[in-house]
Write a protein that holds these residues in place. Structure first.
Motif, PDB file in Angstrom:
ATOM      1  N   TRP A 109       0.824  -1.204   0.000  1.00 36.98           N
ATOM      2  CA  TRP A 109       0.000   0.000   0.000  1.00 36.98           C
ATOM      3  C   TRP A 109       0.864   1.262   0.000  1.00 36.98           C
ATOM      4  O   TRP A 109       0.510   2.262  -0.643  1.00 36.98           O
ATOM      5  CB  TRP A 109      -0.941  -0.011   1.197  1.00 36.98           C
ATOM      6  N   ALA A 110       1.985   1.213   0.691  1.00 34.23           N
ATOM      7  CA  ALA A 110       2.898   2.358   0.702  1.00 34.23           C
ATOM      8  C   ALA A 110       3.420   2.652  -0.700  1.00 34.23           C
ATOM      9  O   ALA A 110       3.580   3.820  -1.084  1.00 34.23           O
ATOM     10  CB  ALA A 110       4.058   2.094   1.658  1.00 34.23           C
ATOM     11  N   PHE A 111       3.672   1.614  -1.489  1.00 30.87           N
ATOM     12  CA  PHE A 111       4.113   1.821  -2.870  1.00 30.87           C
ATOM     13  C   PHE A 111       2.971   2.338  -3.732  1.00 30.87           C
ATOM     14  O   PHE A 111       3.169   3.218  -4.580  1.00 30.87           O
ATOM     15  CB  PHE A 111       4.671   0.523  -3.444  1.00 30.87           C
ATOM     16  N   ILE A 112       1.796   1.787  -3.543  1.00 32.02           N
ATOM     17  CA  ILE A 112       0.654   2.224  -4.359  1.00 32.02           C
ATOM     18  C   ILE A 112       0.356   3.702  -4.121  1.00 32.02           C
ATOM     19  O   ILE A 112       0.093   4.466  -5.061  1.00 32.02           O
ATOM     20  CB  ILE A 112      -0.579   1.357  -4.040  1.00 32.02           C
ATOM     21  N   THR A 113       0.407   4.114  -2.854  1.00 28.90           N
ATOM     22  CA  THR A 113       0.088   5.505  -2.506  1.00 28.90           C
ATOM     23  C   THR A 113       1.310   6.415  -2.553  1.00 28.90           C
ATOM     24  O   THR A 113       1.203   7.599  -2.246  1.00 28.90           O
ATOM     25  CB  THR A 113      -0.529   5.556  -1.103  1.00 28.90           C
ATOM     26  N   GLN A 114       2.476   5.855  -2.911  1.00 28.18           N
ATOM     27  CA  GLN A 114       3.726   6.618  -3.019  1.00 28.18           C
ATOM     28  C   GLN A 114       4.040   7.351  -1.712  1.00 28.18           C
ATOM     29  O   GLN A 114       4.229   8.573  -1.667  1.00 28.18           O
ATOM     30  CB  GLN A 114       3.631   7.628  -4.183  1.00 28.18           C
ATOM     31  N   ASP A 115       4.125   6.581  -0.626  1.00 27.42           N
ATOM     32  CA  ASP A 115       4.463   7.132   0.681  1.00 27.42           C
ATOM     33  C   ASP A 115       5.986   7.240   0.790  1.00 27.42           C
ATOM     34  O   ASP A 115       6.657   6.312   1.256  1.00 27.42           O
ATOM     35  CB  ASP A 115       3.898   6.225   1.785  1.00 27.42           C
ATOM     36  N   PHE A 116       6.526   8.381   0.377  1.00 28.35           N
ATOM     37  CA  PHE A 116       7.973   8.556   0.343  1.00 28.35           C
ATOM     38  C   PHE A 116       8.575   8.836   1.718  1.00 28.35           C
ATOM     39  O   PHE A 116       9.792   9.032   1.829  1.00 28.35           O
ATOM     40  CB  PHE A 116       8.341   9.677  -0.626  1.00 28.35           C
ATOM     41  N   SER A 143      11.665   5.008   3.700  1.00 24.97           N
ATOM     42  CA  SER A 143      12.918   5.070   2.945  1.00 24.97           C
ATOM     43  C   SER A 143      12.942   4.078   1.786  1.00 24.97           C
ATOM     44  O   SER A 143      13.393   4.400   0.687  1.00 24.97           O
ATOM     45  CB  SER A 143      14.098   4.800   3.883  1.00 24.97           C
ATOM     46  N   TYR A 144      12.457   2.875   2.034  1.00 24.22           N
ATOM     47  CA  TYR A 144      12.488   1.841   0.998  1.00 24.22           C
ATOM     48  C   TYR A 144      11.655   2.245  -0.214  1.00 24.22           C
ATOM     49  O   TYR A 144      12.050   2.014  -1.362  1.00 24.22           O
ATOM     50  CB  TYR A 144      11.985   0.518   1.586  1.00 24.22           C
ATOM     51  N   VAL A 145      10.514   2.864   0.026  1.00 23.21           N
ATOM     52  CA  VAL A 145       9.659   3.327  -1.068  1.00 23.21           C
ATOM     53  C   VAL A 145      10.340   4.464  -1.821  1.00 23.21           C
ATOM     54  O   VAL A 145      10.353   4.502  -3.059  1.00 23.21           O
ATOM     55  CB  VAL A 145       8.284   3.774  -0.537  1.00 23.21           C
ATOM     56  N   ALA A 146      10.916   5.411  -1.075  1.00 20.20           N
ATOM     57  CA  ALA A 146      11.573   6.555  -1.705  1.00 20.20           C
ATOM     58  C   ALA A 146      12.747   6.137  -2.575  1.00 20.20           C
ATOM     59  O   ALA A 146      13.026   6.757  -3.608  1.00 20.20           O
ATOM     60  CB  ALA A 146      12.043   7.540  -0.633  1.00 20.20           C
ATOM     61  N   ASN A 147      13.431   5.057  -2.191  1.00 21.91           N
ATOM     62  CA  ASN A 147      14.605   4.613  -2.945  1.00 21.91           C
ATOM     63  C   ASN A 147      14.254   3.754  -4.148  1.00 21.91           C
ATOM     64  O   ASN A 147      15.114   3.536  -5.019  1.00 21.91           O
ATOM     65  CB  ASN A 147      15.548   3.826  -2.036  1.00 21.91           C
ATOM     66  N   ASN A 148      13.019   3.266  -4.225  1.00 24.63           N
ATOM     67  CA  ASN A 148      12.690   2.302  -5.274  1.00 24.63           C
ATOM     68  C   ASN A 148      11.407   2.630  -6.027  1.00 24.63           C
ATOM     69  O   ASN A 148      10.818   1.761  -6.668  1.00 24.63           O
ATOM     70  CB  ASN A 148      12.571   0.898  -4.668  1.00 24.63           C
ATOM     71  N   SER A 149      10.969   3.882  -5.967  1.00 24.62           N
ATOM     72  CA  SER A 149       9.779   4.279  -6.704  1.00 24.62           C
ATOM     73  C   SER A 149       9.820   5.782  -6.935  1.00 24.62           C
ATOM     74  O   SER A 149      10.648   6.491  -6.364  1.00 24.62           O
ATOM     75  CB  SER A 149       8.513   3.892  -5.927  1.00 24.62           C
ATOM     76  N   ASN A 150       8.938   6.257  -7.796  1.00 24.09           N
ATOM     77  CA  ASN A 150       8.766   7.696  -7.994  1.00 24.09           C
ATOM     78  C   ASN A 150       7.357   7.951  -8.526  1.00 24.09           C
ATOM     79  O   ASN A 150       6.597   7.010  -8.793  1.00 24.09           O
ATOM     80  CB  ASN A 150       9.844   8.272  -8.927  1.00 24.09           C
ATOM     81  N   LEU A 151       7.036   9.213  -8.676  1.00 28.61           N
ATOM     82  CA  LEU A 151       5.675   9.585  -9.064  1.00 28.61           C
ATOM     83  C   LEU A 151       5.300   9.102 -10.454  1.00 28.61           C
ATOM     84  O   LEU A 151       4.115   8.983 -10.781  1.00 28.61           O
ATOM     85  CB  LEU A 151       5.506  11.109  -8.982  1.00 28.61           C
TER      86      LEU A 151
END
Length: 649
Positions: A59-66, A69-77
């Motif tokens: 869910w953190a990846f789906i909602t782009q919860d930056f 840290s893990y989401v911020a390092n492996n995803s973007n808008l």
């Protein structure tokens, strides 16, 4: 909020893993049903909390919860929604959480099947199995919580993230890791059955029969996962290869080899009571190699497109855990070894002998791959310099070892248990031998660029295919039944798959044609019977990349065959990726990839063009192997409740 809830779920799962490890062992020792039942309840609860943690990270990846840290390092808008899901296991922390989720899934499957009224597993034995699986879960949950927490927060949260590794932004990488992990982790079940038998001191045929379907299912997943990885590398990396003996590829291949040996050893132990100690040792080895693969991928000791992490402290933890698991297992094995008996005897020529030879060759092959994978690391650690061990070593040595294995495989199917005659088996295999020789001879005549290796590969593959088909036909006629038992059907299908695979490998390795040439718009090149015309390139914008896309018109004898559109992509982090274009076929693939742009003004590009004969047969063969294993696990005798005489005190 997501981060805090995720960490709480992991902590609760860790506490339940402790309960799952301790209470069932005490319950089995005291014959206390309540304590043993705690193991089942803890396994269910652990799965729930691990699943909650994984769902929160997703869910953190789906909602782009930056703020995580893990989401911020492996995803973007700009990351497409499809790849936000695969990004969950796209790097070290998330992939390790996924590892634990898969292990907890295997655990509850064991718990559910053992809790049924018609379960073949005694309560004490299933309690020990769950305790061993709980210990493994505990080790990895502690690893996640203390060294690889995917819910670590960063404040203030960045407005945008980095990016998922472009290599992982592919549909194949959505399917490949789950299948590979199901196989990797699935060998933990066979390991747990073996350790449970050792702890209980009852090393008989029963535990082998109970563990066989679990081993077959894990092997099927691992086979399919490795095949998916090979297919992905073929079309994604742009160099047209299907296997490069990369150290991380080897890390998954070694447990597959040990697992293949284990499947065959289990058949002997279940049927004849022989190879008890050897089967136990192979169960330990297969899972130990899975743990070793985890260490190699995550310790930073390897450089590979498949590697996840480069933190040595994480590698130290995994190495220590590996030492505890392997060391403890071998100590327990050594303590029980004097009480193991040899089981049924057999003559120099029998099915047992042939399977034993099969096992020895497979283990030597596994050791060869292990040596080639680890030797450069050992040499570097002792200051002996940088040494590279690559395809020339692996290809030659592995190929030589496989020659006797392939030759005896049809004999193993025909051979009788305990005692047989070579002359009888040879007579039954004469017709498949003649057919295989004829097909090999025709291949030399009809296949362009065929050489001795091509002919040998076609003969070996045909030998396995027609030897297996002849066995199925003869057995059906002898038994006067429409269908053979599931175990025999599985063997036939899997061996046919190996034959198809061998034909594909020999054809693509010896008759492929490839050219690396510079091309400008209007240029054409003749590759075998196909003409490739480069009509130009155009700039396009993707959701999170920009690319130059080339257009190649392929014709054969003046007739249009296909149009291919290879791309050269540039992602946010500056990574440049090659997206090859393929025209697949059952008997050949046409493959084009763009290299570097040589002259921007004239749109002159370095181009790779390939013709890959029968390469699809490689993956077709692995599908047969996978299906064979799945058929094998449906055999009714695996669900028998009767117990056999123990092969111990």
């Amino acid at each position: 909020m997501i981060g805090e809830l995720g960490q709480l779920a992991l902590i609760l799962a860790t506490l339940l893993a402790i309960a799952q490890t301790v209470f069932p062992l005490i319950g089995a020792w005291l014959n206390n049903n309540a304590y043993m039942q705690v193991g089942h309840s803890a396994a269910y609860g652990q799965f729930v909390f691990v699943a909650i943690a994984f769902a929160l990270l997703t869910w953190a990846f789906i909602t782009q919860d930056f703020s995580i840290s893990y989401v911020a390092n492996n995803s973007n808008l700009h990351l497409p929604m499809l790849y936000r899901f695969s990004a969950v296991w796209g790097a070290h922390e998330g992939s390790l959480l996924f590892w634990v989720l898969i292990l907890s899934l295997w655990t509850i499957l064991v718990a559910i099947t053992s809790a049924r009224k018609n379960s073949v597993l005694p309560k004490e034995f299933s309690a020990r199995v769950l305790a061993v699986l709980g210990f493994i879960s505990l080790g990895f949950l502690l690893f996640v919580v203390f060294t690889s927490n995917p819910f670590t927060r960063i404040l203030p949260a960045p407005m945008d993230g980095a990016d998922l590794n472009p290599l992982l932004q592919d549909p194949g990488l959505i399917i490949h890791p789950p299948m590979l992990y199901m196989g990797y982790v699935g060998f933990a079940v066979a390991f747990a059955f073996a350790i449970a038998a050792l702890i209980g001191g009852k090393m008989d045929r029963d535990w082998v029969r109970w563990s066989r379907p679990w081993t077959q299912l894990a092997w099927a997943f691992l086979t399919f996962g490795i095949a998916l990885g090979s297919w992905w590398a073929y079309y994604e990396l742009g160099w047209g290869g299907w296997w490069f003996w990369d150290p991380v590829e080897n890390a998954s291949f070694m447990p597959w080899i040990a697992g293949t040996a284990l499947l065959h050893a289990q058949a002997v132990t279940e049927k004849r009571g022989a190879f008890i100690g050897w089967t136990l040792l192979l169960s330990i080895t297969a899972f130990s190699l899975s743990l070793l693969g985890t260490f190699l991928v995550r310790s930073g000791v390897l450089t590979s497109v498949h590697a996840f992490a480069s933190d040595p402290t994480r590698g130290v933890y995994i190495l220590a855990f590996l030492g505890v698991v392997i060391g403890g297992s071998l100590v327990l094995y050594a303590l029980r070894a004097p009480k193991m008996t040899r089981g049924g005897g057999f003559s120099w020529f029998s099915r047992e002998t042939l399977i034993l030879i099969n096992n020895l060759i497979l283990i030597v092959a596994m050791a060869m791959v292990l040596l080639g994978t680890l030797y450069p690391l050992i040499a570097d650690a002792f200051g002996l310099g940088k040494i590279s061990v690559g395809p020339p070593y692996f290809g030659l040595m592995f190929g030589l070892l496989m020659i006797p294995l392939v030759l005896i495989m049809p004999l193993g199917a025909y051979g009788r248990w305990k005692q047989d005659k070579l002359s009888r088996v040879s007579r039954q295999l004469l017709l498949p031998l003649l057919i295989s020789a004829a097909i090999a001879g025709l291949s030399a005549w009809f296949i362009d660029n065929a050489n001795l290796r091509t002919i040998a590969g076609v003969f070996a593959g045909s030998w396995l295919i027609f030897g297996s088909l002849a066995y199925a036909i003869q057995r059906s006629m002898k038994q006067r039944r429409k269908w053979l038992p599931a175990g025999e059907v599985a063997m036939v299908i899997a061996h046919i798959g190996v034959g198809i695979f061998l034909i594909g490998v020999s054809m693509v390795e010896t008759t492929s044609i490839e050219k690396h040439i510079p091309m400008s718009p209007g240029d054409s090149f003749q590759l075998a019977e196909y003409k490739f015309e480069f009509t130009g390139s155009e700039h396009i914008e993707g959701p999170n990349y920009s690319a130059d896309r080339g257009t190649f018109i392929v014709t054969k004898n003046g007739q249009a065959v296909t149009t291919l559109y290879p791309e050269k992509r540039s992602y946010r982090r500056g990574q440049v990726m090659t997206e090859a274009a393929l025209d697949p076929g059952l008997t050949r693939d046409l493959y084009v990839s763009l290299g570097d742009q040589i002259d921007a003004e004239n749109q002159r590009w370095a181009v790779r063009i390939y013709k890959k004969p029968f390469i699809r047969w490689i993956w077709l063969g692995t599908l047969f192997m996978t299906f064979g294993a799945l058929v094998g696990m449906t055999d009714r005798r695996f669900r028998r409740k009767n117990t056999d005489k123990a092969v111990s005190a």
